[in-house]
Design a protein around this motif. Structure first.
Motif, PDB file in Angstrom:
ATOM      1  N   ILE A   1      11.808  58.396-123.123  1.00  0.00           N
ATOM      2  CA  ILE A   1      12.890  59.168-123.764  1.00  0.00           C
ATOM      3  C   ILE A   1      14.130  59.020-122.902  1.00  0.00           C
ATOM      4  N   TRP A   2      15.231  58.666-123.536  1.00  0.00           N
ATOM      5  CA  TRP A   2      16.496  58.481-122.841  1.00  0.00           C
ATOM      6  C   TRP A   2      16.965  59.838-122.341  1.00  0.00           C
ATOM      7  N   LYS A   3      16.854  60.069-121.030  1.00  0.00           N
ATOM      8  CA  LYS A   3      17.073  61.387-120.421  1.00  0.00           C
ATOM      9  C   LYS A   3      18.475  61.967-120.637  1.00  0.00           C
TER      10      LYS A   3
ATOM     11  N   ILE B   1      18.431  66.958-127.823  1.00  0.00           N
ATOM     12  CA  ILE B   1      17.094  67.182-128.388  1.00  0.00           C
ATOM     13  C   ILE B   1      16.736  68.656-128.253  1.00  0.00           C
ATOM     14  N   ALA B   2      17.006  69.228-127.066  1.00  0.00           N
ATOM     15  CA  ALA B   2      16.701  70.644-126.831  1.00  0.00           C
ATOM     16  C   ALA B   2      17.530  71.549-127.737  1.00  0.00           C
ATOM     17  N   ALA B   3      18.754  71.157-128.029  1.00  0.00           N
ATOM     18  CA  ALA B   3      19.624  71.959-128.898  1.00  0.00           C
ATOM     19  C   ALA B   3      19.262  71.797-130.365  1.00  0.00           C
TER      20      ALA B   3
ATOM     21  N   GLN C   1      15.383  59.093-130.182  1.00  0.00           N
ATOM     22  CA  GLN C   1      15.751  58.806-128.800  1.00  0.00           C
ATOM     23  C   GLN C   1      14.617  58.255-127.955  1.00  0.00           C
ATOM     24  N   GLN C   2      13.496  57.930-128.563  1.00  0.00           N
ATOM     25  CA  GLN C   2      12.378  57.442-127.767  1.00  0.00           C
ATOM     26  C   GLN C   2      12.096  55.970-128.027  1.00  0.00           C
ATOM     27  N   VAL C   3      11.587  55.327-126.998  1.00  0.00           N
ATOM     28  CA  VAL C   3      11.150  53.941-127.093  1.00  0.00           C
ATOM     29  C   VAL C   3       9.635  53.946-126.920  1.00  0.00           C
TER      30      VAL C   3
ATOM     31  N   GLY D   1       7.919  53.836-116.150  1.00  0.00           N
ATOM     32  CA  GLY D   1       8.664  53.382-117.321  1.00  0.00           C
ATOM     33  C   GLY D   1       9.974  54.108-117.503  1.00  0.00           C
ATOM     34  N   GLY D   2      10.614  54.459-116.391  1.00  0.00           N
ATOM     35  CA  GLY D   2      11.959  55.027-116.483  1.00  0.00           C
ATOM     36  C   GLY D   2      12.933  53.942-116.919  1.00  0.00           C
ATOM     37  N   ILE D   3      14.201  54.232-116.878  1.00  0.00           N
ATOM     38  CA  ILE D   3      15.187  53.261-117.371  1.00  0.00           C
ATOM     39  C   ILE D   3      15.150  51.964-116.560  1.00  0.00           C
TER      40      ILE D   3
END
Length: 77
Positions: A47-49, A55-57, A65-67, A14-16
């Motif tokens: 999650i849109w990579k 997100i980490a920051a 950012q997630q589907v 389920g990548g892009i």
């Protein structure tokens, strides 16, 4: 008597690319009943990579950012 068969398509990952393919096939074949599209992924969400650094920051929430695959499938046949 002619029997109409539905095409069964399985997408692994389920990548892009997998998500875009499942969306297009769902919109065309799934909604019309001509096909059944199945997406297989170990996660329940995509999650849109390219946004992982935000997100980490802590400047973006992961929920923005997630589907969610099940919700996306419902919306796109």
């Amino acid at each position: 008597m002619t029997t109409r068969q539905t095409t069964r398509i399985v997408i692994v990952g389920g990548g892009i690319a997998g998500l875009l393919l499942a969306t297009r096939l769902g919109n065309t074949l799934g909604r019309s009943g001509r096909g059944q599209v199945t997406l297989i992924d170990k996660s329940a969400t995509h999650i849109w990579k390219p946004m992982l650094h935000t997100i980490a920051a802590g400047t973006r929430d992961v929920q923005q950012q997630q589907v969610i695959y099940l919700a996306h499938a419902r919306d796109h046949g």
